[in-house]
Design a protein around this motif. Sequence first.
Motif, PDB file in Angstrom:
ATOM      1  N   CYS A 105       0.717  -1.133   0.084  1.00  0.00           N
ATOM      2  CA  CYS A 105       0.010   0.132   0.088  1.00  0.00           C
ATOM      3  C   CYS A 105       0.975   1.064   0.174  1.00  0.00           C
ATOM      4  N   MET A 106       2.250   1.007   0.081  1.00  0.00           N
ATOM      5  CA  MET A 106       3.090   2.439   0.060  1.00  0.00           C
ATOM      6  C   MET A 106       3.406   2.675  -1.260  1.00  0.00           C
ATOM      7  N   MET A 107       3.898   3.856  -1.450  1.00  0.00           N
ATOM      8  CA  MET A 107       4.240   4.520  -2.788  1.00  0.00           C
ATOM      9  C   MET A 107       5.105   3.477  -3.569  1.00  0.00           C
ATOM     10  N   ALA A 108       6.424   3.114  -2.900  1.00  0.00           N
ATOM     11  CA  ALA A 108       7.253   2.315  -3.399  1.00  0.00           C
ATOM     12  C   ALA A 108       6.816   0.844  -3.490  1.00  0.00           C
ATOM     13  N   GLY A 109       5.556   0.588  -3.284  1.00  0.00           N
ATOM     14  CA  GLY A 109       5.187  -1.002  -3.349  1.00  0.00           C
ATOM     15  C   GLY A 109       5.235  -1.805  -2.177  1.00  0.00           C
ATOM     16  N   GLU A 110       5.891  -1.392  -1.198  1.00  0.00           N
ATOM     17  CA  GLU A 110       6.028  -2.005  -0.077  1.00  0.00           C
ATOM     18  C   GLU A 110       4.731  -2.040   0.673  1.00  0.00           C
ATOM     19  N   ARG A 111       4.710  -2.868   1.703  1.00  0.00           N
ATOM     20  CA  ARG A 111       3.628  -3.210   2.825  1.00  0.00           C
ATOM     21  C   ARG A 111       3.753  -2.031   3.913  1.00  0.00           C
ATOM     22  N   CYS A 112       2.898  -1.418   4.357  1.00  0.00           N
ATOM     23  CA  CYS A 112       3.029  -0.362   5.302  1.00  0.00           C
ATOM     24  C   CYS A 112       3.273  -1.317   6.752  1.00  0.00           C
ATOM     25  N   ILE A 113       3.823  -0.706   7.871  1.00  0.00           N
ATOM     26  CA  ILE A 113       4.094  -1.293   8.929  1.00  0.00           C
ATOM     27  C   ILE A 113       3.239  -2.039   9.619  1.00  0.00           C
ATOM     28  N   THR A 114       1.827  -1.389   9.479  1.00  0.00           N
ATOM     29  CA  THR A 114       0.738  -2.047   9.836  1.00  0.00           C
ATOM     30  C   THR A 114      -0.159  -2.949   9.002  1.00  0.00           C
ATOM     31  N   HIS A 115       0.421  -3.216   8.064  1.00  0.00           N
ATOM     32  CA  HIS A 115      -0.424  -3.986   6.932  1.00  0.00           C
ATOM     33  C   HIS A 115      -0.924  -5.308   7.460  1.00  0.00           C
ATOM     34  N   ASN A 116      -0.167  -6.220   8.186  1.00  0.00           N
ATOM     35  CA  ASN A 116      -0.407  -7.514   8.857  1.00  0.00           C
ATOM     36  C   ASN A 116      -1.618  -7.334   9.780  1.00  0.00           C
ATOM     37  N   LEU A 117      -1.525  -6.244  10.590  1.00  0.00           N
ATOM     38  CA  LEU A 117      -2.663  -5.825  11.760  1.00  0.00           C
ATOM     39  C   LEU A 117      -3.897  -5.813  11.043  1.00  0.00           C
ATOM     40  N   TRP A 118      -3.998  -4.967   9.841  1.00  0.00           N
ATOM     41  CA  TRP A 118      -5.259  -4.606   9.248  1.00  0.00           C
ATOM     42  C   TRP A 118      -5.913  -5.866   8.346  1.00  0.00           C
ATOM     43  N   GLU A 119      -4.834  -6.728   7.934  1.00  0.00           N
ATOM     44  CA  GLU A 119      -4.964  -7.844   7.114  1.00  0.00           C
ATOM     45  C   GLU A 119      -5.861  -8.857   8.118  1.00  0.00           C
ATOM     46  N   ASP A 120      -5.252  -8.859   9.269  1.00  0.00           N
ATOM     47  CA  ASP A 120      -5.810  -9.842  10.386  1.00  0.00           C
ATOM     48  C   ASP A 120      -7.265  -9.477  10.712  1.00  0.00           C
ATOM     49  N   LEU A 121      -7.294  -8.260  11.043  1.00  0.00           N
ATOM     50  CA  LEU A 121      -8.617  -7.525  11.374  1.00  0.00           C
ATOM     51  C   LEU A 121      -9.763  -7.976  10.217  1.00  0.00           C
ATOM     52  N   GLY A 122      -9.389  -7.794   9.039  1.00  0.00           N
ATOM     53  CA  GLY A 122     -10.104  -8.008   7.785  1.00  0.00           C
ATOM     54  C   GLY A 122     -10.482  -9.526   7.971  1.00  0.00           C
ATOM     55  N   ASP A 123      -9.877 -10.555   8.130  1.00  0.00           N
ATOM     56  CA  ASP A 123      -9.849 -11.893   8.590  1.00  0.00           C
ATOM     57  C   ASP A 123     -10.961 -12.011   9.609  1.00  0.00           C
TER      58      ASP A 123
END
Length: 157
Positions: A105-123
């Motif tokens: 989700c970052m401009m350079a194509g990397e995942r943000c530092i909280t990506h896994n937190l939000w992905e787990d919440l979505g799950d």
Amino acid sequence: MRLSTKGRYAVMAMADLARNGQADGVVRAVSLAEIATRQEISLSYLEQLFARLRKSGLVQSVRGPGGGYRLAKGARDTVIAEIVLAVDEPIRATRCIGHSSPKGCMMAGERCITHNLWEDLGDEIHRYLAAVSLEDVVMNRTGARRRTTDAEVGVAA
């Protein structure tokens, strides 16, 4: 995570259909006009939603006098996650383009530092919505209410 109007209205309409699609144990078709009036949702919007719900096999249309829609399967067997997904609403909390997307989700194509937190919440949200049926919604047995009811009956929650 924010559930859009499309997902919320689809669930509201399906719960209305589950509640009003039976009279004295007899299954009946419910018109979209009835649902629109009771739930205060635009009829044309409901028509769009029900086209998707029908295509997904969640409702059946009934033509002719007394026509409308009825649930394709019982309220107990229809889960909320199915409804939300049927109207093309992904259940995710990340800002990335796709669930488990390798492109971040970052401009350079990397995942943000909280990506896994939000992905787990979505799950977790998806698991919760997949565990709640239309019958639970109509009977007001969601979340803590369902756990309390199960405990009163002696069922492990």
